[in-house]
Design a protein around this motif. Structure first.
Motif, PDB file in Angstrom:
ATOM      1  N   ALA A  78      13.699   7.600  -2.700  1.00  0.00           N
ATOM      2  CA  ALA A  78      13.156   8.847  -2.150  1.00  0.00           C
ATOM      3  C   ALA A  78      12.103   9.451  -3.070  1.00  0.00           C
ATOM      4  O   ALA A  78      11.239  10.220  -2.625  1.00  0.00           O
ATOM      5  CB  ALA A  78      14.280   9.851  -1.916  1.00  0.00           C
ATOM      6  N   ASN A  79      12.154   9.121  -4.369  1.00  0.00           N
ATOM      7  CA  ASN A  79      11.195   9.669  -5.337  1.00  0.00           C
ATOM      8  C   ASN A  79       9.948   8.803  -5.484  1.00  0.00           C
ATOM      9  O   ASN A  79       9.098   9.076  -6.328  1.00  0.00           O
ATOM     10  CB  ASN A  79      11.854   9.841  -6.704  1.00  0.00           C
ATOM     11  N   TYR A  80       9.840   7.747  -4.674  1.00  0.00           N
ATOM     12  CA  TYR A  80       8.634   6.920  -4.665  1.00  0.00           C
ATOM     13  C   TYR A  80       7.838   7.211  -3.392  1.00  0.00           C
ATOM     14  O   TYR A  80       8.402   7.215  -2.294  1.00  0.00           O
ATOM     15  CB  TYR A  80       8.984   5.434  -4.672  1.00  0.00           C
ATOM     16  N   ASP A  81       6.550   7.449  -3.540  1.00  0.00           N
ATOM     17  CA  ASP A  81       5.678   7.538  -2.379  1.00  0.00           C
ATOM     18  C   ASP A  81       5.190   6.136  -2.054  1.00  0.00           C
ATOM     19  O   ASP A  81       4.517   5.501  -2.882  1.00  0.00           O
ATOM     20  CB  ASP A  81       4.502   8.469  -2.663  1.00  0.00           C
ATOM     21  N   ILE A  82       5.538   5.656  -0.876  1.00  0.00           N
ATOM     22  CA  ILE A  82       5.242   4.289  -0.465  1.00  0.00           C
ATOM     23  C   ILE A  82       4.012   4.286   0.431  1.00  0.00           C
ATOM     24  O   ILE A  82       4.001   4.920   1.497  1.00  0.00           O
ATOM     25  CB  ILE A  82       6.436   3.658   0.275  1.00  0.00           C
ATOM     26  N   TYR A  83       2.980   3.583  -0.009  1.00  0.00           N
ATOM     27  CA  TYR A  83       1.735   3.467   0.746  1.00  0.00           C
ATOM     28  C   TYR A  83       1.651   2.056   1.320  1.00  0.00           C
ATOM     29  O   TYR A  83       1.600   1.071   0.576  1.00  0.00           O
ATOM     30  CB  TYR A  83       0.526   3.736  -0.164  1.00  0.00           C
ATOM     31  N   ASN A  84       1.641   1.992   2.629  1.00  0.00           N
ATOM     32  CA  ASN A  84       1.564   0.723   3.347  1.00  0.00           C
ATOM     33  C   ASN A  84       0.109   0.486   3.754  1.00  0.00           C
ATOM     34  O   ASN A  84      -0.427   1.187   4.603  1.00  0.00           O
ATOM     35  CB  ASN A  84       2.468   0.790   4.585  1.00  0.00           C
ATOM     36  N   LEU A  85      -0.534  -0.503   3.120  1.00  0.00           N
ATOM     37  CA  LEU A  85      -1.924  -0.820   3.423  1.00  0.00           C
ATOM     38  C   LEU A  85      -1.987  -2.128   4.194  1.00  0.00           C
ATOM     39  O   LEU A  85      -1.487  -3.152   3.717  1.00  0.00           O
ATOM     40  CB  LEU A  85      -2.743  -0.921   2.138  1.00  0.00           C
ATOM     41  N   ASP A  86      -2.590  -2.091   5.367  1.00  0.00           N
ATOM     42  CA  ASP A  86      -2.682  -3.297   6.201  1.00  0.00           C
ATOM     43  C   ASP A  86      -3.920  -3.199   7.087  1.00  0.00           C
ATOM     44  O   ASP A  86      -4.269  -2.108   7.555  1.00  0.00           O
ATOM     45  CB  ASP A  86      -1.428  -3.442   7.065  1.00  0.00           C
ATOM     46  N   LEU A  87      -4.562  -4.331   7.318  1.00  0.00           N
ATOM     47  CA  LEU A  87      -5.743  -4.369   8.174  1.00  0.00           C
ATOM     48  C   LEU A  87      -5.369  -4.434   9.646  1.00  0.00           C
ATOM     49  O   LEU A  87      -6.195  -4.157  10.513  1.00  0.00           O
ATOM     50  CB  LEU A  87      -6.624  -5.569   7.802  1.00  0.00           C
ATOM     51  N   LEU A  88      -4.126  -4.772   9.936  1.00  0.00           N
ATOM     52  CA  LEU A  88      -3.646  -4.923  11.316  1.00  0.00           C
ATOM     53  C   LEU A  88      -4.408  -6.029  12.057  1.00  0.00           C
ATOM     54  O   LEU A  88      -4.975  -5.818  13.120  1.00  0.00           O
ATOM     55  CB  LEU A  88      -3.720  -3.607  12.092  1.00  0.00           C
ATOM     56  N   THR A  89      -4.412  -7.218  11.451  1.00  0.00           N
ATOM     57  CA  THR A  89      -4.902  -8.391  12.164  1.00  0.00           C
ATOM     58  C   THR A  89      -3.808  -8.821  13.144  1.00  0.00           C
ATOM     59  O   THR A  89      -2.835  -8.095  13.362  1.00  0.00           O
ATOM     60  CB  THR A  89      -5.235  -9.527  11.187  1.00  0.00           C
ATOM     61  N   TYR A  90      -3.933 -10.025  13.703  1.00  0.00           N
ATOM     62  CA  TYR A  90      -3.058 -10.407  14.822  1.00  0.00           C
ATOM     63  C   TYR A  90      -1.569 -10.271  14.511  1.00  0.00           C
ATOM     64  O   TYR A  90      -0.773  -9.954  15.402  1.00  0.00           O
ATOM     65  CB  TYR A  90      -3.361 -11.858  15.243  1.00  0.00           C
ATOM     66  N   ALA A  91      -1.144 -10.501  13.262  1.00  0.00           N
ATOM     67  CA  ALA A  91       0.286 -10.458  12.931  1.00  0.00           C
ATOM     68  C   ALA A  91       0.723  -9.103  12.374  1.00  0.00           C
ATOM     69  O   ALA A  91       1.887  -8.920  12.046  1.00  0.00           O
ATOM     70  CB  ALA A  91       0.640 -11.564  11.936  1.00  0.00           C
ATOM     71  N   GLY A  92      -0.203  -8.166  12.262  1.00  0.00           N
ATOM     72  CA  GLY A  92       0.139  -6.852  11.733  1.00  0.00           C
ATOM     73  C   GLY A  92       0.724  -5.966  12.822  1.00  0.00           C
ATOM     74  O   GLY A  92       0.061  -5.648  13.802  1.00  0.00           O
ATOM     75  N   ASP A  93       1.954  -5.547  12.640  1.00  0.00           N
ATOM     76  CA  ASP A  93       2.677  -4.795  13.671  1.00  0.00           C
ATOM     77  C   ASP A  93       3.276  -3.538  13.075  1.00  0.00           C
ATOM     78  O   ASP A  93       4.143  -3.606  12.199  1.00  0.00           O
ATOM     79  CB  ASP A  93       3.772  -5.685  14.272  1.00  0.00           C
ATOM     80  N   LEU A  94       2.819  -2.380  13.537  1.00  0.00           N
ATOM     81  CA  LEU A  94       3.337  -1.110  13.039  1.00  0.00           C
ATOM     82  C   LEU A  94       4.549  -0.612  13.805  1.00  0.00           C
ATOM     83  O   LEU A  94       5.215   0.326  13.360  1.00  0.00           O
ATOM     84  CB  LEU A  94       2.240  -0.045  13.098  1.00  0.00           C
ATOM     85  N   THR A  95       4.853  -1.207  14.947  1.00  0.00           N
ATOM     86  CA  THR A  95       5.984  -0.698  15.728  1.00  0.00           C
ATOM     87  C   THR A  95       7.292  -0.832  14.956  1.00  0.00           C
ATOM     88  O   THR A  95       8.237  -0.078  15.200  1.00  0.00           O
ATOM     89  CB  THR A  95       6.108  -1.424  17.075  1.00  0.00           C
ATOM     90  N   LYS A  96       7.350  -1.771  14.019  1.00  0.00           N
ATOM     91  CA  LYS A  96       8.570  -1.938  13.222  1.00  0.00           C
ATOM     92  C   LYS A  96       8.852  -0.736  12.332  1.00  0.00           C
ATOM     93  O   LYS A  96       9.960  -0.588  11.806  1.00  0.00           O
ATOM     94  CB  LYS A  96       8.489  -3.221  12.380  1.00  0.00           C
TER      95      LYS A  96
ATOM     96  N   MET B 224      13.033  14.272 -11.077  1.00  0.00           N
ATOM     97  CA  MET B 224      12.647  12.900 -11.368  1.00  0.00           C
ATOM     98  C   MET B 224      11.174  12.682 -11.023  1.00  0.00           C
ATOM     99  O   MET B 224      10.701  13.119  -9.980  1.00  0.00           O
ATOM    100  CB  MET B 224      13.525  11.928 -10.558  1.00  0.00           C
ATOM    101  N   GLU B 225      10.453  12.036 -11.925  1.00  0.00           N
ATOM    102  CA  GLU B 225       9.023  11.824 -11.729  1.00  0.00           C
ATOM    103  C   GLU B 225       8.755  10.942 -10.509  1.00  0.00           C
ATOM    104  O   GLU B 225       9.407   9.930 -10.309  1.00  0.00           O
ATOM    105  CB  GLU B 225       8.435  11.147 -12.971  1.00  0.00           C
ATOM    106  N   ARG B 226       7.799  11.356  -9.691  1.00  0.00           N
ATOM    107  CA  ARG B 226       7.433  10.574  -8.519  1.00  0.00           C
ATOM    108  C   ARG B 226       6.497   9.442  -8.920  1.00  0.00           C
ATOM    109  O   ARG B 226       5.671   9.581  -9.811  1.00  0.00           O
ATOM    110  CB  ARG B 226       6.778  11.453  -7.457  1.00  0.00           C
TER     111      ARG B 226
END
Length: 339
Positions: A28-46, A1-3
């Protein structure tokens, strides 16, 4: 399946973060790119439980940085852009409108230009029912996709402006777009300054819960997972150029929401403290989601089932919101991604 490559902007925020989880685990066949500046509400721990997955990628960047965004699009050639990134807290927009204009308007324009240059398959712009203004208390009146835009806060005005830019890029350049406008979301990983998580955290600590005015302002509440499913559907099946309203048919006054949480936690309603009303506080929001339902979407959560699940999630995940309140979450990026 095409990515496929899917760029999700604002994926460290509340709704965008839940959508990142949803997409990484479903496709699973999609590459997910998470783009965020990580300002005050940006939380990567999730994202701790998905960051090791092969189809998840994180990029720290500012959507208003023209050079960086164009370089990224030239390199990755994204198939889809799902655009959540926005300053979204109304109170903060009243204090500092300029930040909202820069991120929500200029940032959207930069993304649109980049998406047009590489020829994306679809650009989905995630907006809000607040662009429509307010409704009166007539329970038979609802926002539809044809309701004129009449924003009443700097936040909603900036979102309405970005909506119009997205529409213009479709009409002028034939960019394949959709706009979704949702009602108030709630659920896991909601930043603790918003009404429901603020109430839960304060009630658990036996602290006073501030309620604006008389608490009779009405909002339509939508569980964030229902919202994720709606965006997934629009991304894949939405008619080009169309707007879709996403609402939960769960209208509650702010006071009803607060009382339901207090009662569920077996605490006293004496914790409620009425405070001066917010400037320009809209009376009521309510969405007619018929158009989206005709596309094949229906919410799976009632407010009663959704709020019970949400309260339980906050009880089970105290460590997450306590480190948000303490500010410790802001150091996660440096610890996790430093080289």
């Amino acid at each position: 399946m095409e990515r496929k490559k899917v760029l999700i902007t604002g994926g460290a925020g509340f709704i965008g973060g839940n959508f990142v989880h949803y997409m990484v685990n479903k496709y699973a066949n999609y590459d997910i790119y998470n783009l965020d500046l990580l300002t005050y509400a940006g939380d990567l721990t999730k994202h701790r439980d998905i960051e090791a997955k092969e189809n998840y990628h994180f990029i720290r960047e500012d959507i208003a940085n023209h050079k960086a965004i164009f370089s990224l699009f030239d390199k990755e050639k994204f198939d889809y852009v799902i655009h959540f990134a926005a300053e979204s807290h109304v109170d903060r927009s009243i204090t500092d409108p300029g930040v909202f204009v820069r991120t929500n308007v200029l940032g959207t324009q930069v993304l649109l230009d980049a998406a047009r240059k590489v020829g994306v398959t679809k650009f989905v712009h995630v907006s809000t029912d607040e662009v429509y203004g307010e409704l009166d208390f007539d329970p038979t009146s609802f926002f539809t996709e044809e309701t004129p835009l009449q924003p009443n806060s700097p936040y909603s005005a900036s979102k309405a402006s970005s909506d119009l830019l997205v529409r213009a890029y479709h009409e002028t350049y034939d960019l394949p777009v959709n706009i979704t406008r949702c009602s108030n979301n709630y659920g896991p990983y909601h930043f603790p300054e918003k009404l429901i998580p603020l109430t839960i955290s304060r009630v658990l600590n036996d602290q006073k819960v501030p309620v604006y005015g008389n608490g009779k302002n009405i909002r339509d509440w939508l569980h964030v997972i229902d919202h994720c499913a709606a965006i997934d559907l629009v991304m894949h099946k939405g008619a080009m150029g169309e707007v879709y309203n996403v609402g939960g048919h769960n209208e509650k006054t702010n006071l009803e929401v607060v009382k339901s949480i207090i009662n569920a936690l077996d605490k006293s309603e004496g914790l409620i403290e009425f405070v001066s009303d917010r400037l320009g506080h809209d009376k009521r929001y309510a969405i007619d989601p018929t158009k989206l339902e005709q596309l094949g979407w229906n919410p799976t959560y009632t407010f009663e089932t959704g709020i019970a699940q949400t309260i339980q999630w906050y009880l089970d995940n105290k460590e997450w919101w306590e480190q948000i309140i303490s500010g410790e979450y802001q150091h996660y990026f440096e610890k996790q991604y430093s080289f």
